[in-house]
Write a protein that holds these residues in place. Structure first.
Motif, PDB file in Angstrom:
ATOM      1  N   PHE A 445       0.956  -1.129   0.056  1.00 53.39           N
ATOM      2  CA  PHE A 445       0.179   0.032  -0.022  1.00 53.39           C
ATOM      3  C   PHE A 445       0.943   1.189  -0.016  1.00 53.39           C
ATOM      4  O   PHE A 445       1.748   1.469   0.993  1.00 53.39           O
ATOM      5  CB  PHE A 445      -1.057   0.215   1.229  1.00 53.39           C
ATOM      6  CG  PHE A 445      -1.702   1.223   1.190  1.00 53.39           C
ATOM      7  CD1 PHE A 445      -2.795   1.488   0.232  1.00 53.39           C
ATOM      8  CD2 PHE A 445      -1.764   2.125   2.439  1.00 53.39           C
ATOM      9  CE1 PHE A 445      -3.533   2.446   0.383  1.00 53.39           C
ATOM     10  CE2 PHE A 445      -2.460   3.276   2.373  1.00 53.39           C
ATOM     11  CZ  PHE A 445      -3.386   3.293   1.429  1.00 53.39           C
ATOM     12  N   PHE A 446       0.910   1.819  -1.134  1.00 51.49           N
ATOM     13  CA  PHE A 446       1.759   3.147  -1.279  1.00 51.49           C
ATOM     14  C   PHE A 446       1.228   4.547  -0.975  1.00 51.49           C
ATOM     15  O   PHE A 446       0.019   4.635  -0.929  1.00 51.49           O
ATOM     16  CB  PHE A 446       2.486   3.050  -2.938  1.00 51.49           C
ATOM     17  CG  PHE A 446       3.002   1.791  -3.136  1.00 51.49           C
ATOM     18  CD1 PHE A 446       4.406   1.620  -2.700  1.00 51.49           C
ATOM     19  CD2 PHE A 446       2.374   0.874  -4.072  1.00 51.49           C
ATOM     20  CE1 PHE A 446       5.010   0.393  -2.832  1.00 51.49           C
ATOM     21  CE2 PHE A 446       3.362  -0.100  -4.367  1.00 51.49           C
ATOM     22  CZ  PHE A 446       4.567  -0.531  -3.781  1.00 51.49           C
ATOM     23  N   GLN A 447       2.441   5.385  -0.847  1.00 52.98           N
ATOM     24  CA  GLN A 447       1.885   6.661  -0.556  1.00 52.98           C
ATOM     25  C   GLN A 447       1.180   7.198  -1.925  1.00 52.98           C
ATOM     26  O   GLN A 447       1.449   6.755  -3.040  1.00 52.98           O
ATOM     27  CB  GLN A 447       2.934   7.529  -0.299  1.00 52.98           C
ATOM     28  CG  GLN A 447       3.901   7.288   0.843  1.00 52.98           C
ATOM     29  CD  GLN A 447       4.951   8.139   0.973  1.00 52.98           C
ATOM     30  OE1 GLN A 447       5.185   9.412   0.456  1.00 52.98           O
ATOM     31  NE2 GLN A 447       6.110   7.533   1.693  1.00 52.98           N
ATOM     32  N   GLY A 448       0.215   7.823  -1.610  1.00 58.08           N
ATOM     33  CA  GLY A 448      -0.431   8.325  -2.719  1.00 58.08           C
ATOM     34  C   GLY A 448      -2.005   7.708  -2.928  1.00 58.08           C
ATOM     35  O   GLY A 448      -2.987   7.907  -3.728  1.00 58.08           O
ATOM     36  N   GLY A 476       2.439   2.988   7.957  1.00 57.37           N
ATOM     37  CA  GLY A 476       1.433   3.900   7.269  1.00 57.37           C
ATOM     38  C   GLY A 476       1.256   3.722   5.838  1.00 57.37           C
ATOM     39  O   GLY A 476       0.208   3.079   5.152  1.00 57.37           O
ATOM     40  N   TYR A 477       2.498   3.392   5.111  1.00 54.52           N
ATOM     41  CA  TYR A 477       2.610   3.250   3.511  1.00 54.52           C
ATOM     42  C   TYR A 477       3.744   2.196   3.422  1.00 54.52           C
ATOM     43  O   TYR A 477       4.923   2.433   4.087  1.00 54.52           O
ATOM     44  CB  TYR A 477       2.901   4.293   2.777  1.00 54.52           C
ATOM     45  CG  TYR A 477       1.754   5.250   2.888  1.00 54.52           C
ATOM     46  CD1 TYR A 477       0.496   5.207   1.911  1.00 54.52           C
ATOM     47  CD2 TYR A 477       1.672   6.279   3.494  1.00 54.52           C
ATOM     48  CE1 TYR A 477      -0.489   5.888   2.194  1.00 54.52           C
ATOM     49  CE2 TYR A 477       0.519   7.357   3.765  1.00 54.52           C
ATOM     50  CZ  TYR A 477      -0.770   7.107   2.843  1.00 54.52           C
ATOM     51  OH  TYR A 477      -1.665   8.042   2.912  1.00 54.52           O
ATOM     52  N   ALA A 478       4.009   1.444   2.520  1.00 53.36           N
ATOM     53  CA  ALA A 478       4.961   0.427   2.190  1.00 53.36           C
ATOM     54  C   ALA A 478       6.290   1.243   1.982  1.00 53.36           C
ATOM     55  O   ALA A 478       7.357   0.740   2.134  1.00 53.36           O
ATOM     56  CB  ALA A 478       4.640  -0.489   1.261  1.00 53.36           C
ATOM     57  N   ASP A 479       6.218   2.561   1.068  1.00 56.82           N
ATOM     58  CA  ASP A 479       7.388   3.058   1.039  1.00 56.82           C
ATOM     59  C   ASP A 479       7.700   4.081   2.068  1.00 56.82           C
ATOM     60  O   ASP A 479       8.646   5.115   1.813  1.00 56.82           O
ATOM     61  CB  ASP A 479       7.280   3.844  -0.479  1.00 56.82           C
ATOM     62  CG  ASP A 479       5.693   4.415  -0.587  1.00 56.82           C
ATOM     63  OD1 ASP A 479       4.906   4.350   0.023  1.00 56.82           O
ATOM     64  OD2 ASP A 479       5.808   5.159  -1.620  1.00 56.82           O
ATOM     65  N   ASP A 480       7.082   4.322   2.984  1.00 55.93           N
ATOM     66  CA  ASP A 480       7.636   4.964   4.121  1.00 55.93           C
ATOM     67  C   ASP A 480       8.943   4.537   4.800  1.00 55.93           C
ATOM     68  O   ASP A 480       9.331   3.265   4.721  1.00 55.93           O
ATOM     69  CB  ASP A 480       6.575   4.876   5.759  1.00 55.93           C
ATOM     70  CG  ASP A 480       5.418   5.667   5.447  1.00 55.93           C
ATOM     71  OD1 ASP A 480       5.204   6.490   4.260  1.00 55.93           O
ATOM     72  OD2 ASP A 480       4.388   5.409   6.359  1.00 55.93           O
ATOM     73  N   THR A 481       9.701   5.537   5.360  1.00 54.96           N
ATOM     74  CA  THR A 481      11.009   5.185   5.864  1.00 54.96           C
ATOM     75  C   THR A 481      11.349   5.154   7.338  1.00 54.96           C
ATOM     76  O   THR A 481      12.324   5.178   7.974  1.00 54.96           O
ATOM     77  CB  THR A 481      12.139   5.958   5.155  1.00 54.96           C
ATOM     78  OG1 THR A 481      11.974   7.140   5.341  1.00 54.96           O
ATOM     79  CG2 THR A 481      12.272   5.635   3.754  1.00 54.96           C
ATOM     80  N   ALA A 482       9.996   5.523   7.988  1.00 55.38           N
ATOM     81  CA  ALA A 482      10.131   5.805   9.573  1.00 55.38           C
ATOM     82  C   ALA A 482       8.609   5.827  10.037  1.00 55.38           C
ATOM     83  O   ALA A 482       7.609   5.654   9.135  1.00 55.38           O
ATOM     84  CB  ALA A 482      10.890   7.372   9.968  1.00 55.38           C
ATOM     85  N   GLY A 483       8.163   5.774  11.184  1.00 54.26           N
ATOM     86  CA  GLY A 483       7.040   5.652  11.784  1.00 54.26           C
ATOM     87  C   GLY A 483       6.190   4.705  11.969  1.00 54.26           C
ATOM     88  O   GLY A 483       5.117   4.590  12.160  1.00 54.26           O
ATOM     89  N   THR A 518      -0.011  -4.398   3.559  1.00 54.82           N
ATOM     90  CA  THR A 518       1.309  -4.224   4.170  1.00 54.82           C
ATOM     91  C   THR A 518       1.085  -4.110   5.729  1.00 54.82           C
ATOM     92  O   THR A 518       1.169  -3.095   6.141  1.00 54.82           O
ATOM     93  CB  THR A 518       1.686  -2.687   3.906  1.00 54.82           C
ATOM     94  OG1 THR A 518       1.385  -2.707   2.359  1.00 54.82           O
ATOM     95  CG2 THR A 518       3.121  -2.355   4.065  1.00 54.82           C
ATOM     96  N   GLU A 519       0.929  -5.063   6.179  1.00 56.87           N
ATOM     97  CA  GLU A 519       0.560  -5.370   7.780  1.00 56.87           C
ATOM     98  C   GLU A 519       1.005  -6.613   8.067  1.00 56.87           C
ATOM     99  O   GLU A 519       0.649  -7.671   7.444  1.00 56.87           O
ATOM    100  CB  GLU A 519      -0.839  -4.962   8.284  1.00 56.87           C
ATOM    101  CG  GLU A 519      -0.879  -4.969   9.692  1.00 56.87           C
ATOM    102  CD  GLU A 519      -2.387  -4.531  10.157  1.00 56.87           C
ATOM    103  OE1 GLU A 519      -2.596  -3.743  11.083  1.00 56.87           O
ATOM    104  OE2 GLU A 519      -3.198  -5.259   9.793  1.00 56.87           O
ATOM    105  N   VAL A 520       1.262  -6.732   9.395  1.00 59.84           N
ATOM    106  CA  VAL A 520       1.744  -8.205  10.146  1.00 59.84           C
ATOM    107  C   VAL A 520       1.011  -8.251  11.459  1.00 59.84           C
ATOM    108  O   VAL A 520       1.036  -7.421  12.056  1.00 59.84           O
ATOM    109  CB  VAL A 520       3.540  -8.375  10.265  1.00 59.84           C
ATOM    110  CG1 VAL A 520       3.733  -9.509  10.914  1.00 59.84           C
ATOM    111  CG2 VAL A 520       4.042  -8.181   9.028  1.00 59.84           C
TER     112      VAL A 520
END
Length: 526
Positions: A445-448, A476-483, A518-520
């Motif tokens: 699940f990507f940003q946007g 939040g999103y698969a392409d997040d790098t933090a959070g 995009t969750e575990v």
């Protein structure tokens, strides 16, 4: 009040997710492990391979690197055993020993946009370089690599003597930090293409070449009278045949038949899911996809079988997402945590004893960034504000694996059969009883994007447990790098220690569980 607040949050979360469920699947989990498929998991299943050139910065010089230490200790607290540490990689084949050098002296090439943090081209080390490993967590098992590429047996001999000497010293003995393996050379199957061995360098040439070095080192360091053993292989790839550089090839050519060869108890394979060396990275969804992970790893099944038939362990001594330090916007993202988790647990299912994730300072695919960085890991541009030590999202895969394994020392795991190309699952057993399960939704699940899918899983467990708790890796999103958070808590802290109030959901097993794209989720059964 806190418990009520947690339950309220959990209820709201469930209601919110229920509105977006677009698929329901049925999943059966056995209450006892299948004797043919269950594998015992090492508490150090998730381990590390550290690029040797900046080892002193990783571990600390005058004092230990508290961030790196804490990141390792977090895992030890969960499983009772610290991660196994391999030190070497490409740098081991660029290293020479000098009695006059206190710790180390390094020469680095210019960095590029593709490789913002390159390996050193020359490393000169002294005794102090190896002494620093005493600052690892107590009880750490170590393997160390020596230079084989340069065909300089004196260099390899001096390094091995210094390594063995360090681990016999009082600080190591007091901390129970042991030298379990010496590795002679890194990725010798690539030497010929770089002009470092003759064209056609295969197992019949490699085995006597390696044996000469191994015999010299084993005799000089009296390895036969120690617990230290030798690593076999450490190849970049495998031909999977008896005629090429593979476990089958070197075994057929007699690597185990010499005195030094008898010290081999482990075959190491290196593996990356793709390459960024040429400057073109793979897609994040491709990396995360369930079928891709399985096809990538199962290609080594013949090698694993040949290794185990000789009574040896098979280990991924160096691995990560994309070679040449990772792909930007892929290897450093939250989606890589889902890839790593499925990759680790599936590797164990097919007979891989440990998975050593390769890390170097500033590498895009690192689980841990142990020191302050002044250049971007993505393209090498100077950072307006230096970036303090921090963990990257894939570190959560190590934490989740460690929590699923637990401290029993005898946990077994079985992959759950799930007829869905997005959902992977694993069941965990202690003393033959189902205690936990992990479910992974690898749909990115990507940003946007605005429509986040969700899968509802109905559980059928033959022992019919009534209740379970659900712990979520929230992204939040698969392409997040933090959070990213794990059960409401974060490891994205200045000292790598966990922070925040833990959040779990207590539900009836009959209610099943919703898993967002995009969750575990980690299910713990009462």
């Amino acid at each position: 009040m806190l418990f009520q607040a947690i339950l309220t949050l959990a209820l709201n979360t469930l209601l919110s997710q229920a509105q977006t469920v677009n698929t329901t699947i049925q999943v059966s989990i056995s209450s006892t492990p299948d004797t043919t498929s269950a594998v015992k998991l090492s508490p150090s299943l998730v381990s590390f391979s550290i690029e040797q050139d900046l080892w002193a910065e990783w571990v600390g010089t005058t004092t230990k690197n508290a961030f790196f230490y804490n990141a390792l200790d977090n895992l030890q607290k969960l499983t009772g055993e610290p991660p196994f540490i391999r030190i070497g990689a490409d740098s081991e084949d660029h290293t020479n020993f000098d009695f006059g050098t206190q710790i180390s002296s390094t020469i680095f090439p210019a960095y590029t946009t593709t490789t913002p943090y390159p390996e050193a081209t020359n490393i000169t080390v002294g005794n102090g370089f190896y002494d620093l490993a005493a600052q690892l967590p107590a009880g750490t098992h170590v393997w160390w690599g020596v230079n084989f590429r340069d065909s300089n047996i004196t260099a390899a001999y001096l390094e091995a003597m210094a390594i063995v000497k360090a681990f016999k010293s009082a600080p190591f003995l007091a901390a129970g930090i042991t030298l379990d393996f010496l590795e002679i050379g890194n990725e010798a199957d690539l030497y010929a293409e770089h002009g470092l061995r003759p064209v056609g360098y295969g197992p019949d040439q490699y085995v006597p070449d390696w044996t000469a070095f191994a015999t010299n080192i084993s005799v000089a360091t009296a390895l036969y009278n120690t617990q230290t053993r030798l690593v076999g292989g450490a190849f970049a790839s495998s031909t999977h045949t008896v005629n090429g550089l593979s476990p089958q090839g070197i075994i057929t050519s007699g690597i185990l038949d010499s005195g030094a060869g008898s010290l081999i108890t482990l075959i190491s394979q290196h593996h990356y899911s793709g390459s960024f060396c040429s400057g073109s990275g793979g897609l994040l969804q491709d990396l995360m996809t369930k079928s891709t992970i399985r096809s990538n790893l199962s290609s080594f099944s013949p090698d694993i079988q040949a290794t185990q038939q000789k009574g040896l362990q098979y280990v991924l001594g160096e691995t990560n997402s994309y070679s040449c330090h990772g792909a930007p916007g892929v290897s450093n993202t939250a989606g890589a945590a889902l890839w790593a988790l499925d990759y680790i647990l599936y590797a164990a299912q097919i007979g891989i004893s440990r998975v050593h994730f390769h890390d170097g300072i500033g590498y895009k695919y690192n689980l841990i960034q142990p020191v302050t960085l002044t250049r971007s890991i993505l393209d090498g541009t100077p950072l307006a504000t230096p970036l303090a030590p921090h963990i990257q999202p894939a570190y959560y895969a190590a934490i989740i694996t460690a929590e699923a394994i637990g401290r029993s020392g005898s946990t077994q795991a079985v992959e759950i059969t799930i007829d869905d190309d997005r959902i992977a699952g694993y069941a965990f057993y202690e003393a033959g009883i189902l205690v936990r399960a992990i479910l992974i939704n690898s749909q990115a699940f990507f940003q946007g994007e605005t429509n986040r899918g969700s899968v509802h899983v109905d559980l059928a467990i033959d022992s019919n447990p009534q209740t379970m708790t659900i712990k979520r890796l929230s992204i939040g999103y698969a392409d997040d790098t933090a959070g990213v958070t794990w059960g409401g808590q974060t490891y994205e802290t200045p000292d790598a220690r966990v922070s925040g109030k833990p959040t779990v959901e207590a539900v009836a097993v009959s209610a099943g569980v919703d898993i967002q794209d995009t969750e575990v989720v980690l299910l713990t059964f009462a």
